[in-house]
Enzyme design. Structure first.
Site, PDB file in Angstrom:
ATOM      1  N   LYS A  78       6.766  36.062  49.176  1.00 29.56           N
ATOM      2  CA  LYS A  78       7.799  34.632  49.542  1.00 29.56           C
ATOM      3  C   LYS A  78       7.257  33.657  49.339  1.00 29.56           C
ATOM      4  CE  LYS A  78      10.714  32.430  51.855  1.00 29.56           C
ATOM      5  NZ  LYS A  78      11.819  31.605  51.374  1.00 29.56           N
ATOM      6  N   LYS A 132       5.002  24.124  56.785  1.00 27.50           N
ATOM      7  CA  LYS A 132       4.364  25.225  57.348  1.00 27.50           C
ATOM      8  C   LYS A 132       4.096  26.330  56.235  1.00 27.50           C
ATOM      9  CE  LYS A 132       7.226  28.354  58.438  1.00 27.50           C
ATOM     10  NZ  LYS A 132       7.881  29.735  57.897  1.00 27.50           N
TER      11      LYS A 132
END
Ligand code: NAP
Length: 300
Positions: free
Chosen positions: A176, A244
């Site tokens: 991911k 993030k």
């Protein structure tokens, strides 16, 4: 009559992504329990007949499959390992699936804690945004035991339409981050090309059209380019969350001794954007960092 074996499912985290996923799970007929920090987001699920749990522990207790979909590693750790957390409630034989985008080391901690309760764990972050979560067309990037994945596949195919088994625990999380590296670079490239075009005296719509008519075009450029030109920064994927992820990519780069010089620069651009735009707005508001630096606004 034979017993119909339908797993009891808990979904923890009803943000942009978790909400769509939970609606599809309820719609598929799975007995559903939900928990969310901001309780008002559970109201629509009460109307759908779902049980609303008081704590993550309460949500996990009695569930065969527990899905967490939370912002970041600190949120996942708090909800999993904190007081009245998921791990406390996780039953023997249950499967915990973390769909949040986190670092592989968070996935390894979750797997180890689940094992301690006699439960299984899969990291399964997702590709696709609000629309795909609502449509049940996410891409699931799974790390963990293939046999466990096979067991929960019917449920996962209710939230997504493609499952990639990336390898053992943490590999879904790693995949991911690779996936989002391309998303972040693309958004930065889009913002820079529209800004350069505008300052060179070109119509940014013409720039976008030329790019999208060529081999360099992409669905991301079409979607987010249109949003930038329309000044539509309503959130599908928050600026603060892609920042993030960029930080998680740099940690992964450090852990694997991998140079990522361009990603480091992209991370700083998104970091600046968080100061110049609303961190809760969509990540295409990265253009606002360049707009603040140049005093030029990119619009139709
Ligand atoms: P979101 O709308 O901001 O939702 C975040 C969820 O995490 C909310 O349920 C929030 O609860 C909860 N949360 C945050 N901090 C918490 C804490 N300290 N304790 C308990 N709960 C906490 O985010 P999202 O867009 O759904 O994203 C969820 C995850 O999927 C993230 O890891 C993101 O990177 C990833 N992701 C997002 C997209 C996208 O396009 N949006 C696509 C792929 C992956 P409250 O409701 O109380 O705030």
């Amino acid at each position: 009559m034979g017993r119909i074996n339908v797993e009891r499912v808990a979904v923890i985290g009803l943000g942009i992504m978790g909400r769509g996923m939970a609606i599809n799970i309820a719609g598929a007929g799975y007995p559903l329990t939900v928990w969310n920090r901001t309780r008002s987001k559970t109201d629509e699920f009460t109307k759908m007949g779902a049980r609303v749990a008081d704590t993550p522990k309460d949500a996990a207790a009695g569930a065969d499959i527990v899905i967490t979909m939370l912002s970041d590693p600190p949120a996942v750790e708090l909800v999993a390992f904190g007081r009245d957390g998921v791990i406390e409630g996780l039953g023997e034989g249950a499967v915990l699936i973390d769909c949040s985008t986190v670092d592989p080391s968070t996935s390894l901690k979750l797997a180890s804690a689940a094992k301690g309760k006699g439960a299984d764990f899969l990291d399964s972050p997702v590709g696709g945004s609000r629309d795909a979560a609502e449509a049940g067309t996410l891409v699931l990037m799974v790390g963990g035991d293939k046999a466990v994945l096979e067991k929960v596949k019917p449920l996962l195919m209710r939230v997504g339409n493609k499952i990639v088994h990336a390898g053992d625990t943490g590999k879904g999380a790693a995949l991911k981050l690779c996936f989002n590296l391309v998303i972040a670079h693309s958004a930065a490239a889009l913002a820079e090309t529209l800004m350069l075009g505008t300052r060179a005296g070109l119509d940014p719509g013409l720039v976008l059209d030329a790019v999208n008519s060529s081999i360099a075009g992409s669905r991301l450029y079409e979607w987010k380019g249109g949003c930038i030109l329309d000044r539509d920064f309503s959130t599908n994927f928050a600026l603060k969350l892609i920042h993030k992820d960029l930080n998680l990519m740099m940690s992964a780069a450090y852990a694997t001794n991998t140079p990522l010089p361009v990603t480091a620069a992209v991370k700083e651009l998104f970091g600046q954007a968080k100061s110049f735009a609303d961190p809760e707005s969509d990540y295409c508001s990265v253009i606002q960092a360049l707009e603040t630096l140049t005093g030029t606004v990119v619009k139709k």
